[in-house]
Design a protein around this motif. Structure first.
Motif, PDB file in Angstrom:
ATOM      1  N   VAL A  71       0.828  -1.206   0.000  1.00  0.00           N
ATOM      2  CA  VAL A  71       0.000   0.000   0.000  1.00  0.00           C
ATOM      3  C   VAL A  71       0.863   1.257   0.000  1.00  0.00           C
ATOM      4  O   VAL A  71       0.576   2.228  -0.702  1.00  0.00           O
ATOM      5  N   GLU A  72       1.951   1.229   0.758  1.00  0.00           N
ATOM      6  CA  GLU A  72       2.815   2.413   0.875  1.00  0.00           C
ATOM      7  C   GLU A  72       3.895   2.475  -0.206  1.00  0.00           C
ATOM      8  O   GLU A  72       4.694   3.407  -0.232  1.00  0.00           O
ATOM      9  N   GLY A  73       3.957   1.472  -1.063  1.00  0.00           N
ATOM     10  CA  GLY A  73       4.900   1.506  -2.171  1.00  0.00           C
ATOM     11  C   GLY A  73       6.352   1.315  -1.763  1.00  0.00           C
ATOM     12  O   GLY A  73       7.259   1.818  -2.420  1.00  0.00           O
ATOM     13  N   VAL A  74       6.591   0.565  -0.697  1.00  0.00           N
ATOM     14  CA  VAL A  74       7.960   0.293  -0.253  1.00  0.00           C
ATOM     15  C   VAL A  74       8.495  -0.870  -1.082  1.00  0.00           C
ATOM     16  O   VAL A  74       7.935  -1.971  -1.059  1.00  0.00           O
ATOM     17  N   PRO A  75       9.593  -0.646  -1.807  1.00  0.00           N
ATOM     18  CA  PRO A  75      10.120  -1.715  -2.665  1.00  0.00           C
ATOM     19  C   PRO A  75      10.885  -2.782  -1.862  1.00  0.00           C
ATOM     20  O   PRO A  75      11.657  -2.457  -0.977  1.00  0.00           O
ATOM     21  N   TYR A  76      10.620  -4.038  -2.187  1.00  0.00           N
ATOM     22  CA  TYR A  76      11.366  -5.172  -1.632  1.00  0.00           C
ATOM     23  C   TYR A  76      11.090  -6.364  -2.536  1.00  0.00           C
ATOM     24  O   TYR A  76      10.083  -6.414  -3.230  1.00  0.00           O
ATOM     25  N   GLU A  77      12.010  -7.319  -2.559  1.00  0.00           N
ATOM     26  CA  GLU A  77      11.837  -8.519  -3.379  1.00  0.00           C
ATOM     27  C   GLU A  77      11.289  -9.678  -2.548  1.00  0.00           C
ATOM     28  O   GLU A  77      10.456 -10.430  -3.006  1.00  0.00           O
ATOM     29  N   ARG A  78      11.827  -9.810  -1.317  1.00  0.00           N
ATOM     30  CA  ARG A  78      11.443 -10.939  -0.473  1.00  0.00           C
ATOM     31  C   ARG A  78      11.360 -10.461   0.969  1.00  0.00           C
ATOM     32  O   ARG A  78      12.175  -9.667   1.418  1.00  0.00           O
ATOM     33  N   LEU A  79      10.384 -10.955   1.707  1.00  0.00           N
ATOM     34  CA  LEU A  79      10.175 -10.578   3.100  1.00  0.00           C
ATOM     35  C   LEU A  79      10.317 -11.817   3.964  1.00  0.00           C
ATOM     36  O   LEU A  79       9.709 -12.854   3.677  1.00  0.00           O
ATOM     37  N   GLU A  80      11.141 -11.714   5.016  1.00  0.00           N
ATOM     38  CA  GLU A  80      11.293 -12.804   5.984  1.00  0.00           C
ATOM     39  C   GLU A  80      10.970 -12.251   7.362  1.00  0.00           C
ATOM     40  O   GLU A  80      11.540 -11.247   7.777  1.00  0.00           O
ATOM     41  N   VAL A  81      10.079 -12.908   8.061  1.00  0.00           N
ATOM     42  CA  VAL A  81       9.736 -12.537   9.435  1.00  0.00           C
ATOM     43  C   VAL A  81      10.067 -13.735  10.313  1.00  0.00           C
ATOM     44  O   VAL A  81       9.647 -14.861  10.019  1.00  0.00           O
ATOM     45  N   SER A  82      10.827 -13.503  11.388  1.00  0.00           N
ATOM     46  CA  SER A  82      11.206 -14.607  12.274  1.00  0.00           C
ATOM     47  C   SER A  82      11.418 -14.115  13.694  1.00  0.00           C
ATOM     48  O   SER A  82      11.416 -12.913  13.963  1.00  0.00           O
TER      49      SER A  82
END
Length: 187
Positions: A71-82
């Motif tokens: 929604v905020e247009g933040v660019p990233y390719e992959r997200l990891e949450v741990s």
């Protein structure tokens, strides 16, 4: 938040507010040049849901962050949450306060007595902190401020008590003497 605000205050604020809004504590974030965004979360102290982060917790935060980042247009390719792991880093004052009384590894920015790395029990000491450790001969204390610390992490504690077989209490009957024949397993 609109895109201009996100660009102005940074993606970290968006991540932190999203994680906090879900009832978790943001421990750390990492961003790699290849588009990987890592987010480490922990439970807030006293959380009735339990002490440890679960896969379900990570999934919940991942879904919400994917939505917020898109929604905020933040660019990233992959997200990891741990989770932060057993050797959780201590980054801010609240971390030190929360884990006072625990064993920690501390690396100082500048060497003290030809050493930068120390392991001991963390204690609050007035406006600063103290690490109580044994140098092999006797207990010693190192007073320090957070500005002097390069890195601090909890010492991992692995407890397998839940996986041990029930051992007979003192005075109970001894196990069978044929332990050698059955590979050490009790029948």
């Amino acid at each position: 938040m609109n895109t201009a605000v996100v660009q102005q205050v940074g993606w970290q604020v968006l991540v932190e507010s999203t994680v906090a809004g879900l009832g978790y504590e943001l421990v750390d974030t990492e961003r790699s040049p290849r588009g990987l965004l890592r987010v480490f979360i922990d439970r807030v102290p006293g959380d009735p849901s339990g002490e440890f982060i679960t896969v379900d917790d990570c999934e919940k935060v991942t879904r919400q962050l994917q939505y917020a980042l898109e929604v905020e247009g933040v660019p990233y390719e992959r997200l990891e949450v741990s989770s932060p792991g057993l050797d959780r880093p201590l980054r801010k004052l609240a971390d030190y306060q929360r884990f006072a009384g625990h064993e920690v590894d501390i690396t100082l920015k500048l060497a003290f007595q030809n050493r930068k790395k120390y392991r001991g029990v963390l204690e609050a000491e007035g406006d600063g902190w103290r690490l109580v450790f044994n140098d092999g001969k006797e207990d010693q204390a190192l007073n320090f401020s957070l500005d002097e610390v390069r890195e601090a992490r909890l010492v991992p504690v692995v407890d397998f008590k839940g996986r041990r077989r029930n051992q007979p209490a003192a005075g109970d009957a001894a196990p069978e003497t044929n332990a050698q024949e059955d590979g050490g397993q009790e029948s």
